[in-house]
Design a protein around this motif. Structure first.
Motif, PDB file in Angstrom:
ATOM      1  N   GLY A 160      72.464 110.056  46.130  1.00  0.00           N
ATOM      2  CA  GLY A 160      73.368 110.230  45.006  1.00  0.00           C
ATOM      3  C   GLY A 160      74.199 109.014  44.671  1.00  0.00           C
ATOM      4  N   ARG A 161      73.870 107.862  45.250  1.00  0.00           N
ATOM      5  CA  ARG A 161      74.623 106.631  44.992  1.00  0.00           C
ATOM      6  C   ARG A 161      73.837 105.642  44.125  1.00  0.00           C
ATOM      7  N   GLY A 162      72.744 106.106  43.534  1.00  0.00           N
ATOM      8  CA  GLY A 162      71.886 105.223  42.767  1.00  0.00           C
ATOM      9  C   GLY A 162      72.350 105.048  41.338  1.00  0.00           C
ATOM     10  N   PRO A 163      71.546 104.367  40.536  1.00  0.00           N
ATOM     11  CA  PRO A 163      71.895 104.143  39.130  1.00  0.00           C
ATOM     12  C   PRO A 163      71.908 105.443  38.348  1.00  0.00           C
ATOM     13  N   ASP A 164      72.622 105.426  37.245  1.00  0.00           N
ATOM     14  CA  ASP A 164      72.721 106.622  36.411  1.00  0.00           C
ATOM     15  C   ASP A 164      71.372 106.998  35.812  1.00  0.00           C
ATOM     16  N   ARG A 165      70.579 105.999  35.442  1.00  0.00           N
ATOM     17  CA  ARG A 165      69.263 106.245  34.843  1.00  0.00           C
ATOM     18  C   ARG A 165      68.239 105.383  35.576  1.00  0.00           C
ATOM     19  N   SER A 166      67.104 105.978  35.902  1.00  0.00           N
ATOM     20  CA  SER A 166      66.095 105.203  36.617  1.00  0.00           C
ATOM     21  C   SER A 166      64.743 105.894  36.533  1.00  0.00           C
ATOM     22  N   ILE A 167      63.687 105.111  36.690  1.00  0.00           N
ATOM     23  CA  ILE A 167      62.349 105.655  36.895  1.00  0.00           C
ATOM     24  C   ILE A 167      61.695 104.867  38.030  1.00  0.00           C
ATOM     25  N   LEU A 168      61.011 105.598  38.889  1.00  0.00           N
ATOM     26  CA  LEU A 168      60.316 104.998  40.022  1.00  0.00           C
ATOM     27  C   LEU A 168      58.832 104.941  39.718  1.00  0.00           C
ATOM     28  N   ALA A 169      58.238 103.785  39.911  1.00  0.00           N
ATOM     29  CA  ALA A 169      56.807 103.623  39.664  1.00  0.00           C
ATOM     30  C   ALA A 169      56.139 103.018  40.881  1.00  0.00           C
ATOM     31  N   LEU A 170      54.929 103.497  41.161  1.00  0.00           N
ATOM     32  CA  LEU A 170      54.096 102.909  42.205  1.00  0.00           C
ATOM     33  C   LEU A 170      53.013 102.075  41.533  1.00  0.00           C
ATOM     34  N   GLY A 171      52.918 100.810  41.953  1.00  0.00           N
ATOM     35  CA  GLY A 171      51.955  99.900  41.359  1.00  0.00           C
ATOM     36  C   GLY A 171      52.479  99.293  40.068  1.00  0.00           C
ATOM     37  N   TYR A 172      51.745  98.312  39.568  1.00  0.00           N
ATOM     38  CA  TYR A 172      52.142  97.663  38.321  1.00  0.00           C
ATOM     39  C   TYR A 172      50.910  97.163  37.571  1.00  0.00           C
TER      40      TYR A 172
END
Length: 205
Positions: A136-148
């Motif tokens: 609960g200490r992370g950014p307000d908005r985020s998306i996690l992706a695996l690979g690029y």
């Protein structure tokens, strides 16, 4: 962290939108947020595809980050826990699919690890940001992706010349939108393009 100034001709901080003629199944109807683009190549993250059969909590368990997170989420009705359990893991691209990347709002900064791409979007690729999100200490908005998605020098330019992609400015609301199904149409709408008209035009080359 100060924003890195992009080169004049760069697509860094913009969106790539796959044309209907895209033949690579990994990129069909994909929208890619461009994290880097220079004479040395390009790198971006697909923001509208979900990694199959993998939740954020599953990933935490695999990485031994808060291994009891799954049990705690099942045992609580808090909004935070509900959000954590529902958080998707994105398929960021076919390169290094075991490596995680987090696009996020600038309210989270990790020293020497967070790259500010634009005023509203940053990139961090450390385990620490996953721990922060989980607690609960992370950014307000985020998306996690695996690979690029990656391109060698000149490769992306060649694909653009052969009408493989459209590009448009990105905005944080579209990048972080939770509804992955509508991002393709929303990205095209930023260019004033109706997807049905685009398909028809592509079929009459």
């Amino acid at each position: 962290m100060p924003k890195r100034e992009p080169e004049a001709s760069t697509l860094e901080g913009q969106l790539l939108i796959a044309m209907p003629t895209m033949t690579d199944q990994r990129f069909v109807r994909s929208v890619i947020y461009m994290c880097a683009h220079s004479d040395e190549g390009a790198m971006g993250l697909i923001i509208n595809q979900r990694a199959p059969n993998l939740s954020f909590v599953d990933l935490l368990d695999r990485l031994d980050i808060l291994p009891s997170a799954k049990a705690r989420i099942k045992g609580t009705a808090s909004a935070c826990a509900h959000d954590l359990g529902d958080r998707p893991v994105h398929f960021g691209g076919p390169v290094e699919t075991g490596r995680g990347f987090v696009l996020h709002s600038p309210d989270y900064q990790a020293k020497d690890a967070t790259l500010s791409i634009t005023r509203g979007v940053c990139l961090t690729a450390t385990v620490e940001i996953l721990k922060a999100i989980a607690s609960g200490r992370g950014p307000d908005r985020s998306i996690l992706a695996l690979g690029y998605a990656g391109w060698s020098p000149g490769q992306l330019e060649n694909e653009l010349q052969h009408n493989g992609w459209l590009s448009c400015p990105a905005d944080a609301d579209l990048v972080f939108a939770p509804d992955l199904q509508t991002k393709y149409e929303r990205a095209l709408a930023k260019l004033g393009v109706n997807p049905s008209h685009l398909v028809a035009a592509a079929g009459h080359a």
